[in-house]
Design a protein around this motif. Structure first.
Motif, PDB file in Angstrom:
ATOM      1  N   MET A   1       0.833  -1.203   0.000  1.00 14.63           N
ATOM      2  CA  MET A   1       0.000   0.000   0.000  1.00 14.63           C
ATOM      3  C   MET A   1       0.873   1.261   0.000  1.00 14.63           C
ATOM      4  SD  MET A   1      -2.780   0.871   2.872  1.00 14.63           S
ATOM      5  CE  MET A   1      -3.355   2.484   3.077  1.00 14.63           C
ATOM      6  N   ASN A   2       0.604   2.203  -0.936  1.00 15.38           N
ATOM      7  CA  ASN A   2       1.388   3.431  -1.059  1.00 15.38           C
ATOM      8  C   ASN A   2       1.076   4.391   0.096  1.00 15.38           C
ATOM      9  OD1 ASN A   2       2.607   2.599  -3.338  1.00 15.38           O
ATOM     10  ND2 ASN A   2       1.162   3.652  -4.713  1.00 15.38           N
ATOM     11  N   ALA A   3       2.170   5.114   0.593  1.00 14.55           N
ATOM     12  CA  ALA A   3       1.959   6.106   1.672  1.00 14.55           C
ATOM     13  C   ALA A   3       1.259   7.322   1.075  1.00 14.55           C
ATOM     14  CB  ALA A   3       3.308   6.509   2.248  1.00 14.55           C
ATOM     15  N   LYS A   4       0.514   8.001   1.900  1.00 18.37           N
ATOM     16  CA  LYS A   4      -0.220   9.182   1.440  1.00 18.37           C
ATOM     17  C   LYS A   4       0.779  10.287   1.113  1.00 18.37           C
ATOM     18  CE  LYS A   4      -4.183  11.848   2.713  1.00 18.37           C
ATOM     19  NZ  LYS A   4      -4.979  12.349   3.805  1.00 18.37           N
ATOM     20  N   PRO A   5       0.660  10.967  -0.046  1.00 12.00           N
ATOM     21  CA  PRO A   5       1.638  12.014  -0.372  1.00 12.00           C
ATOM     22  C   PRO A   5       1.527  13.191   0.603  1.00 12.00           C
ATOM     23  CG  PRO A   5      -0.159  12.011  -1.958  1.00 12.00           C
ATOM     24  CD  PRO A   5      -0.382  10.822  -1.077  1.00 12.00           C
ATOM     25  N   PRO A   6       2.676  13.844   0.864  1.00 16.06           N
ATOM     26  CA  PRO A   6       2.634  15.005   1.775  1.00 16.06           C
ATOM     27  C   PRO A   6       1.787  16.144   1.196  1.00 16.06           C
ATOM     28  CG  PRO A   6       4.906  14.367   1.237  1.00 16.06           C
ATOM     29  CD  PRO A   6       4.022  13.580   0.340  1.00 16.06           C
ATOM     30  N   LEU A   7       1.225  16.910   2.118  1.00 20.04           N
ATOM     31  CA  LEU A   7       0.391  18.040   1.712  1.00 20.04           C
ATOM     32  C   LEU A   7       1.202  19.335   1.937  1.00 20.04           C
ATOM     33  CD1 LEU A   7      -2.389  19.151   0.808  1.00 20.04           C
ATOM     34  CD2 LEU A   7      -3.055  19.138   3.213  1.00 20.04           C
ATOM     35  N   VAL A   8       1.259  20.132   0.887  1.00 15.02           N
ATOM     36  CA  VAL A   8       2.026  21.382   0.972  1.00 15.02           C
ATOM     37  C   VAL A   8       1.079  22.571   0.758  1.00 15.02           C
ATOM     38  CG1 VAL A   8       3.956  22.710   0.011  1.00 15.02           C
ATOM     39  CG2 VAL A   8       4.064  20.211   0.034  1.00 15.02           C
ATOM     40  N   LEU A   9       1.169  23.553   1.667  1.00  9.47           N
ATOM     41  CA  LEU A   9       0.384  24.788   1.481  1.00  9.47           C
ATOM     42  C   LEU A   9       1.315  25.845   0.901  1.00  9.47           C
ATOM     43  CD1 LEU A   9      -2.089  26.671   1.960  1.00  9.47           C
ATOM     44  CD2 LEU A   9      -1.134  27.153   4.221  1.00  9.47           C
ATOM     45  N   LEU A  10       0.948  26.365  -0.275  1.00  7.59           N
ATOM     46  CA  LEU A  10       1.763  27.390  -0.928  1.00  7.59           C
ATOM     47  C   LEU A  10       1.014  28.722  -0.851  1.00  7.59           C
ATOM     48  CD1 LEU A  10       4.083  28.303  -2.896  1.00  7.59           C
ATOM     49  CD2 LEU A  10       2.584  27.614  -4.762  1.00  7.59           C
ATOM     50  N   VAL A  11       1.634  29.743  -0.264  1.00 10.49           N
ATOM     51  CA  VAL A  11       0.989  31.067  -0.203  1.00 10.49           C
ATOM     52  C   VAL A  11       1.867  32.036  -1.000  1.00 10.49           C
ATOM     53  CG1 VAL A  11      -0.010  32.837   1.282  1.00 10.49           C
ATOM     54  CG2 VAL A  11       0.182  30.494   2.120  1.00 10.49           C
ATOM     55  N   GLU A  12       1.376  32.406  -2.185  1.00 12.56           N
ATOM     56  CA  GLU A  12       2.154  33.261  -3.097  1.00 12.56           C
ATOM     57  C   GLU A  12       1.175  34.141  -3.871  1.00 12.56           C
ATOM     58  OE1 GLU A  12       5.571  33.851  -4.146  1.00 12.56           O
ATOM     59  OE2 GLU A  12       4.360  35.327  -5.235  1.00 12.56           O
ATOM     60  N   ASP A  13       1.407  35.448  -3.870  1.00 13.56           N
ATOM     61  CA  ASP A  13       0.431  36.343  -4.505  1.00 13.56           C
ATOM     62  C   ASP A  13       0.640  36.507  -5.998  1.00 13.56           C
ATOM     63  OD1 ASP A  13       2.820  37.707  -3.883  1.00 13.56           O
ATOM     64  OD2 ASP A  13       1.815  39.648  -4.112  1.00 13.56           O
ATOM     65  N   ASP A  14       1.857  36.327  -6.480  1.00  9.80           N
ATOM     66  CA  ASP A  14       2.082  36.488  -7.919  1.00  9.80           C
ATOM     67  C   ASP A  14       1.674  35.189  -8.624  1.00  9.80           C
ATOM     68  OD1 ASP A  14       3.369  38.081 -10.172  1.00  9.80           O
ATOM     69  OD2 ASP A  14       4.428  36.165 -10.295  1.00  9.80           O
ATOM     70  N   LEU A  54       4.026  20.871   5.187  1.00 10.31           N
ATOM     71  CA  LEU A  54       4.964  21.933   4.827  1.00 10.31           C
ATOM     72  C   LEU A  54       4.186  23.166   4.359  1.00 10.31           C
ATOM     73  CD1 LEU A  54       7.891  22.921   4.124  1.00 10.31           C
ATOM     74  CD2 LEU A  54       7.546  21.917   1.860  1.00 10.31           C
ATOM     75  N   MET A  55       4.623  24.308   4.803  1.00 18.54           N
ATOM     76  CA  MET A  55       4.024  25.558   4.292  1.00 18.54           C
ATOM     77  C   MET A  55       5.134  26.341   3.593  1.00 18.54           C
ATOM     78  SD  MET A  55       1.278  26.949   7.099  1.00 18.54           S
ATOM     79  CE  MET A  55       2.424  27.475   8.309  1.00 18.54           C
ATOM     80  N   VAL A  56       4.853  26.729   2.358  1.00 17.12           N
ATOM     81  CA  VAL A  56       5.808  27.559   1.614  1.00 17.12           C
ATOM     82  C   VAL A  56       5.187  28.964   1.538  1.00 17.12           C
ATOM     83  CG1 VAL A  56       7.026  27.889  -0.563  1.00 17.12           C
ATOM     84  CG2 VAL A  56       6.591  25.562   0.281  1.00 17.12           C
ATOM     85  N   LEU A  57       5.785  29.907   2.242  1.00 14.49           N
ATOM     86  CA  LEU A  57       5.177  31.252   2.349  1.00 14.49           C
ATOM     87  C   LEU A  57       6.055  32.316   1.708  1.00 14.49           C
ATOM     88  CD1 LEU A  57       4.093  31.352   6.128  1.00 14.49           C
ATOM     89  CD2 LEU A  57       2.810  30.443   4.199  1.00 14.49           C
TER      90      LEU A  57
END
Lengths: 147, 480
Positions: A1-14, A54-57
């Motif tokens: 069974m495959n592991a659930k992929p990580p969830l990344v929040l990207l906050v970028e205005d452009d 992960l949050m990419v801000l």
């Protein structure tokens, strides 16, 4: 069974930059949620059933400072769900990395750095996050990423 | 008293004379009467009495003459003292030599007077020579008893025209003479009337306690501080101007810092996409179906970068090399219609309509640089579309007014507050006009517009109401 992929929040205005980062992060097989300002990111974080790993801000957002948003979201999310934060900036302000570190970010990158560097940093942070989640050992500090 | 003394001297003199004359005579008569026979003794008695009567008369006459002589000398002395008191420099040189008895007393008085005059003249000279105005005042009435030359010169009157006048006629104190009389201490500010004008003075009031303990004004020393006050005011205004300049410098510094941050962001952001997508394409990690989209993104960001750089260069060039632009006749109506047409797609995207019905169909010629005029029209139209609300309208007007051309761009957007209106033409000033907190661009668009208007010798103004919209009016010189 495959592991659930990580969830990344990207906050970028452009929009174009967001498209670029989304393309890079998605190419790694991760799930990416993209928000164009601080308020949308806040709303999503406080209503989601599944917090991101992960949050990419972006440091500069139209309605708030990315540094403040980082601090706010880190403080709002309970310890076990607290994501790693990667801050991005096109500022060139030499004080910015330390300010981001103080706000709880684990890594800081200039937006003009190599794209591979961006992906490698995100990968490293996710691995550390996974290891932290497994060991529940939280006091590791990786704010300064080696070149 | 002197009179009494003289009367007493007369009596004394007469008495001495009578005693000295009559005593031996009386003794001689008594001896003669005692030893002489009767008819001779009676004759001798008669003779003695006659001599005694004559001696008494002579003594009385001498006394009277002596009294007259002394009275005359006293009158002369009194008259002389009056002359001295009135300040007449009369000496006792003409004192009659035959009246020498009281002359020495007169000389003593004159010596005393001269000593006193010498003593007073020190103060008088100081009083007269003082550059400050000295006034001696009557304690109760505030009338001028004495005034020095400085005061008379200032008010432009002679001393005798000033003496006896009320001090309030010439000097007014800011807090009034009543406050001065009531014993207010310290220097007071006031004014002295000089003909039609007023001098500003600083007054030092001399006070004394009156018989019932009440303060009395004895005098005032007035110092002309007009020049000092003028300098003070000048200094104050310069200091205020300096403070303002410092504040402006601080603001400029702050604006410069903000600008550098903004510049870095505005130039780097398109670069990030450009570099990132090119790297993606070069690395071969791109899906073939994304190629077109990525190239379009690259192109868009490249254009954005080009615009920003051009705007920056234009602003610098316009500010420093105005005479390097080639001027020619430009038909502004046609230019506006073309630029508006170019913007229609973007306006439609934002659901903003462009209304050109107020652009006069007649050709409107101005003398200018076509490229810069396009930039001017573009910037104003672009702002009007960008800061408009959804479903909003941009009305463009152009008409000829006598020898001038009026170009108007009115939007139905967010408008702006007065505080922004004063600054929007400043370089690098950016206002949150979209209401989203986003400060877009480098803050040079309107500054560039203003520079272009200046280049054409025109004038630009703005009217705005928050929530209603903004109207920019440009006036340019018409060409016939």
């Amino acid at each position: 069974m495959n592991a659930k992929p990580p969830l990344v929040l990207l906050v970028e205005d452009d929009a174009d930059t967001a498209t670029l980062y989304m393309a890079m992060l998605s190419a790694e097989g991760w799930l990416v949620v993209s928000c164009e300002n601080g308020q949308t990111a806040r709303d999503w974080c406080f209503n989601t059933q599944e917090p991101p790993q992960l949050m990419v801000l972006d440091v500069r957002l139209p309605d708030t400072s990315g540094v403040e948003l980082c601090q706010e979201l880190i403080n709002a999310l309970p310890g076990e769900y607290r994501p790693a934060v990667l801050m991005l900036s096109a500022h060139g302000d030499p004080r910015m990395p330390s300010r981001c570190r103080e706000a709880g970010a684990r890594a800081f990158l200039d937006k003009l750095r190599d794209l591979d560097r961006f992906v490698d940093t995100a990968k490293l942070l996710l691995e550390e996050q996974a290891s932290l989640n497994n060991s529940r050992f939280y006091h590791v500090n990786l704010t300064e990423m080696p070149d | 008293m002197v009179q009494q003394m003289l009367n007493w001297s007369l009596v004394k003199t007469a008495g001495v004379l009578v005693t000295l004359t009559l005593t031996p005579l009386l003794a001689l008569c008594l001896l003669a009467i005692w030893y002489l026979p009767e008819p001779y003794s009676f004759t001798l008695w008669g003779l003695s009495l006659t001599v005694m009567a004559c001696a008494a008369a002579v003594a009385m006459l001498a006394g009277w003459l002596w009294n007259r002589r002394l009275t005359r000398q006293v009158d002369l002395l009194i008259e002389h003292c009056h002359s001295l008191a009135l300040g007449e420099p009369e000496t006792l040189d003409d004192w009659p030599s035959y009246l020498a008895e009281l002359g020495r007393l007169g000389i003593a008085i004159q010596v005393l007077r001269e000593a006193l005059v010498d003593y007073l003249s020190l103060y008088r000279r100081f009083f007269e020579a003082a550059p400050d105005m000295f006034l001696s005042l009557s304690p109760a009435g505030g009338h001028i008893l004495d005034a020095n030359q400085a005061f008379c010169r200032t008010v432009g009157l002679l001393r005798n025209e000033v003496l006896g006048q009320s001090v309030e006629r010439f000097v007014s104190l800011d807090e009034g003479w009543d406050a001065a009389v009531s014993g207010k201490e310290g220097l007071q500010k006031g004014r002295v009337k000089t003909g039609q004008d007023w001098l500003q003075v600083e007054a030092s009031i001399s006070l004394e306690r009156g018989p019932e303990g009440q303060p009395w004004v004895l005098g005032a020393i007035l110092r002309d501080v007009t020049q000092r006050e003028l300098l003070h005011r000048e200094l104050l205004s310069k200091s205020t101007a300096l403070e303002k300049a410092l504040e402006e410098i601080k603001n400029v510094e702050e604006l410069k810092d903000q600008f550098l941050t903004t510049l870095s962001h505005e130039l780097k952001t398109p670069l990030v996409s450009l570099k990132g997508f090119l790297q993606l394409m070069l690395s071969g990690r791109m899906k073939p179906e994304d190629k077109q989209n990525y190239l379009e993104i690259c192109w868009r960001n490249l254009s954005k970068l080009e615009t920003q750089i051009n705007n920056l260069l234009d602003l610098a060039r316009l500010a420093h090399a105005k005479d390097q632009y080639e001027m020619g006749q430009v038909e502004l109506g046609k230019l506006i219609r073309t630029e508006a047409d170019n913007l229609r797609a973007m306006a439609a995207e934002r659901d903003v309509s462009l209304d050109l019905t107020q652009v006069t169909p007649a050709p409107v010629m101005v003398m200018g640089n076509a490229e810069k005029l396009i930039q001017l029209v573009d910037n104003l139209l672009l702002n009007a579309v960008k800061y408009n609300k959804e479903g909003g309208q941009v009305t463009v007007g152009l008409e000829k007014l006598d020898n001038r051309v009026e170009f108007k761009v009115t939007d139905s957007g967010v408008g702006m507050a007065r505080e922004h209106m004063a600054k929007i033409f400043n370089r690098f000033y950016r206002a949150d006009l979209s209401g989203t907190g986003r400060l877009e661009g480098l803050g040079i668009g309107l500054s560039l517009v203003q520079e272009i208007v200046r280049l054409h010798g025109g004038h630009i103004s703005v009217e705005s109401e928050p929530g209603v919209g903004t109207c920019f009016t440009v006036l340019l010189e018409a060409v016939y």
